[in-house]
Design an enzyme around this catalytic site. Structure first.
Site, mmCIF file in Angstrom:
data_model
loop_
_atom_site.group_PDB
_atom_site.id
_atom_site.type_symbol
_atom_site.label_atom_id
_atom_site.label_comp_id
_atom_site.label_asym_id
_atom_site.label_seq_id
_atom_site.Cartn_x
_atom_site.Cartn_y
_atom_site.Cartn_z
ATOM 1 N N TYR A 1 -36.728 37.525 -8.399
ATOM 2 C CA TYR A 1 -35.494 38.217 -8.022
ATOM 3 C C TYR A 1 -35.447 39.623 -8.640
ATOM 4 C CZ TYR A 1 -33.653 33.850 -6.055
ATOM 5 O OH TYR A 1 -33.460 32.710 -5.293
ATOM 6 N N SER B 1 -27.359 30.631 -0.047
ATOM 7 C CA SER B 1 -26.785 31.554 0.952
ATOM 8 C C SER B 1 -25.637 30.904 1.732
ATOM 9 C CB SER B 1 -27.875 32.074 1.902
ATOM 10 O OG SER B 1 -28.735 32.949 1.217
ATOM 11 N N GLY C 1 -29.597 37.036 8.763
ATOM 12 C CA GLY C 1 -28.863 37.857 9.745
ATOM 13 C C GLY C 1 -27.616 38.520 9.204
ATOM 14 N N PHE D 1 -21.719 35.800 7.824
ATOM 15 C CA PHE D 1 -20.996 35.332 9.016
ATOM 16 C C PHE D 1 -19.495 35.537 8.868
ATOM 17 C CE2 PHE D 1 -19.148 31.453 7.373
ATOM 18 C CZ PHE D 1 -20.067 30.909 6.484
HETATM 19 N N1 LIG Z 1 -34.210 28.838 -2.798
HETATM 20 C C1 LIG Z 1 -34.240 29.848 -1.948
HETATM 21 O O1 LIG Z 1 -35.186 29.984 -1.146
HETATM 22 C C2 LIG Z 1 -33.136 30.853 -1.971
HETATM 23 C C3 LIG Z 1 -33.061 31.841 -0.983
HETATM 24 C C4 LIG Z 1 -32.001 32.759 -1.028
HETATM 25 C C5 LIG Z 1 -31.060 32.662 -2.052
HETATM 26 N N2 LIG Z 1 -31.178 31.712 -3.018
HETATM 27 C C6 LIG Z 1 -30.178 31.570 -4.107
HETATM 28 O O2 LIG Z 1 -28.896 31.494 -3.509
HETATM 29 C C7 LIG Z 1 -28.044 32.479 -4.084
HETATM 30 C C8 LIG Z 1 -27.040 32.921 -3.073
HETATM 31 O O3 LIG Z 1 -27.682 33.603 -2.008
HETATM 32 P P1 LIG Z 1 -26.984 34.812 -1.269
HETATM 33 O O4 LIG Z 1 -26.618 35.860 -2.235
HETATM 34 O O5 LIG Z 1 -27.823 35.158 -0.107
HETATM 35 O O6 LIG Z 1 -25.690 34.057 -0.725
HETATM 36 P P2 LIG Z 1 -24.207 34.358 -0.384
HETATM 37 O O7 LIG Z 1 -23.365 33.899 -1.520
HETATM 38 O O8 LIG Z 1 -24.037 33.708 0.940
HETATM 39 O O9 LIG Z 1 -24.060 35.928 -0.174
HETATM 40 C C9 LIG Z 1 -23.653 36.793 -1.184
HETATM 41 C C10 LIG Z 1 -23.663 38.193 -0.638
HETATM 42 O O10 LIG Z 1 -22.654 38.313 0.383
HETATM 43 C C11 LIG Z 1 -21.795 39.404 0.042
HETATM 44 N N3 LIG Z 1 -20.427 39.162 0.517
HETATM 45 C C12 LIG Z 1 -19.695 40.081 1.225
HETATM 46 N N4 LIG Z 1 -18.511 39.582 1.566
HETATM 47 C C13 LIG Z 1 -18.470 38.327 1.049
HETATM 48 C C14 LIG Z 1 -17.478 37.330 1.066
HETATM 49 N N5 LIG Z 1 -16.310 37.498 1.682
HETATM 50 N N6 LIG Z 1 -17.732 36.161 0.444
HETATM 51 C C15 LIG Z 1 -18.921 35.951 -0.187
HETATM 52 N N7 LIG Z 1 -19.926 36.876 -0.237
HETATM 53 C C16 LIG Z 1 -19.688 38.065 0.389
HETATM 54 C C17 LIG Z 1 -21.858 39.475 -1.462
HETATM 55 O O11 LIG Z 1 -21.460 40.790 -1.831
HETATM 56 P P3 LIG Z 1 -20.647 41.078 -3.204
HETATM 57 O O12 LIG Z 1 -21.622 40.976 -4.303
HETATM 58 O O13 LIG Z 1 -20.138 42.458 -2.946
HETATM 59 O O14 LIG Z 1 -19.547 40.063 -3.268
HETATM 60 C C18 LIG Z 1 -23.323 39.213 -1.703
HETATM 61 O O15 LIG Z 1 -24.078 40.389 -1.438
HETATM 62 C C19 LIG Z 1 -29.005 33.566 -4.573
HETATM 63 O O16 LIG Z 1 -28.442 34.363 -5.587
HETATM 64 C C20 LIG Z 1 -30.151 32.741 -5.075
HETATM 65 O O17 LIG Z 1 -29.853 32.273 -6.374
HETATM 66 C C21 LIG Z 1 -32.204 30.797 -2.981
#
Ligand SMILES: NC(=O)c1ccc[n+]([C@@H]2O[C@H](COP(=O)([O-])OP(=O)(O)OC[C@H]3O[C@@H](n4cnc5c(N)ncnc54)[C@H](OP(=O)(O)O)[C@@H]3O)[C@@H](O)[C@H]2O)c1
Length: 328
Positions: free
Chosen positions: A74, A238, A246, A249
């Site tokens: 990361y 995510s 993408g 949502f």
């Molecule tokens: N095992 C795997 O293959 C894998 C793959 C991907 C991710 N992960 C893990 O999963 C975690 C989460 O993934 P992710 O960051 O893609 O997921 P997420 O929680 O779905 O997305 C967070 C992102 O969305 C933005 N965002 C904008 N509006 C939002 C709202 N209303 N509510 C929530 N988020 C909003 C956030 O911005 P702000 O910061 O401005 O709020 C942030 O950039 C990662 O940190 C990682 O630890 C694992």
């Protein structure tokens, strides 16, 4: 200057008293380890300064979010490094949290679950995080060239050296877990998989059994049922993203009906759509852990609120259908 010194230290003292009783807890797999049902994903932490990361991490802990998910890759290692600097500046903080990291991806080149790579990767994570052990290590993605005996040897070495306490996987199907488990002494405690309202093949496949529909396509070998049968916690990564990287949502025109329904239900509970989208995952009886990746303290507060909400059966299905899924 003194004001900010005292403010910072008062925050740290408060943290020592903090017990986080209010946050919903889950057991990790077959273990008796209790952690917060909402976990903090640190994949995007390289966008913060150390000072910003400190305030963010302390705020998460205050809200009962004591589980932090990392990976060696990361931010090219920067996410762990920033986190490590915060730990170094806050003695006593590390013991209050559960730290998980992952290994096995060499970005753009290959996957590598060889013993050598696993051992080296953990050394790197420990060094960057400035800690002596990880609470959990996950194999980030399946490696076609993996020798399960080697993985088992690496896990034994890491556990006997006290460098990793527990083990799990990510993005693996049931047969892959079964193969690994044949050689591992330790139980696989978690499988981290993408799961959210739109990305929910895991549940569609169980309701569209044997139908000639997209939702019936079994892409994951019935991983949801396998994990439940074998006491493996699913960590939903995510939780707010569309399929295939993408984008978000929430508030997206591509998911107008879903957003309308989320808004309606959010208004009834006096919370935001982010809270309801999180509550939708937590409502599933598999007791999944949500790995949320926002780096905003206010957003994490919205997400943490989901632990107080139990959606009704009607609400859960209404949200599911509004994302375009079928009930045959
Ligand atoms: N095992 C795997 O293959 C894998 C793959 C991907 C991710 N992960 C893990 O999963 C975690 C989460 O993934 P992710 O960051 O893609 O997921 P997420 O929680 O779905 O997305 C967070 C992102 O969305 C933005 N965002 C904008 N509006 C939002 C709202 N209303 N509510 C929530 N988020 C909003 C956030 O911005 P702000 O910061 O401005 O709020 C942030 O950039 C990662 O940190 C990682 O630890 C694992």
């Amino acid at each position: 200057m003194y004001m900010s010194y005292y403010r910072d230290n008062i925050l740290k003292i408060k943290l020592i008293d903090f017990k986080g009783e209010n946050m919903k807890k889950i057991h990790l797999g077959s273990s008796n380890i209790e952690v917060s049902a909402v976990a903090v994903g640190c994949m995007r932490m390289s966008g913060l300064t150390v000072k910003e990361a400190e305030s963010y991490i302390l705020s998460c802990m205050e809200q009962g979010l004591n589980f932090f998910d990392h990976a060696d890759i990361y931010g090219g290692g920067q996410c762990e490094e920033i986190f490590g600097q915060v730990l170094a500046q806050n003695p006593g903080l590390r013991e209050k949290m559960f730290l998980q990291s992952k290994c096995g991806i060499i970005p753009g080149k290959m996957y590598d679950l060889s013993k050598k790579h696993i051992l080296e990767s953990v050394e790197g994570s420990l060094k960057r995080l400035q800690i002596d052990h990880l609470d959990m290590l996950l194999l980030h993605r399946p490696d076609a060239l993996m020798e399960p005996e080697e993985v088992a040897e690496a896990f034994d070495t890491l556990q006997s050296q006290g460098k990793v306490k527990h083990f799990g996987v990510s993005n693996q199907n049931p047969m892959q877990m079964k193969l690994l488990q044949k050689y591992m002494k330790q139980p696989i405690l978690v499988n981290q998989l993408q799961f959210s309202v739109p990305v929910s093949n895991m549940v569609s496949v169980g309701m569209e059994v044997n139908m000639n529909t997209d939702g019936a396509i079994n892409r994951d070998g019935s991983v949801l049922d396998y994990c439940r049968l074998n006491d493996i916690t699913i960590q939903a990564w995510s939780p707010f993203q569309k399929p295939n990287w993408g984008g978000l949502f929430l508030d997206s025109e591509d998911y107008a009906e879903l957003n309308k329904v989320l808004e309606e239900i959010a208004a009834n509970y006096d919370v935001t759509t982010t809270t309801i989208a999180t509550a939708w995952i937590l409502r599933h009886p598999a007791n999944m852990q949500v790995i949320a990746g926002s780096m905003k303290t206010s957003r994490m507060t919205e997400i943490a609120k989901a632990a107080d909400i139990k959606l009704t059966r009607e609400e859960w299905y209404k949200i599911y259908l509004s994302a375009g899924h079928l009930l045959p």
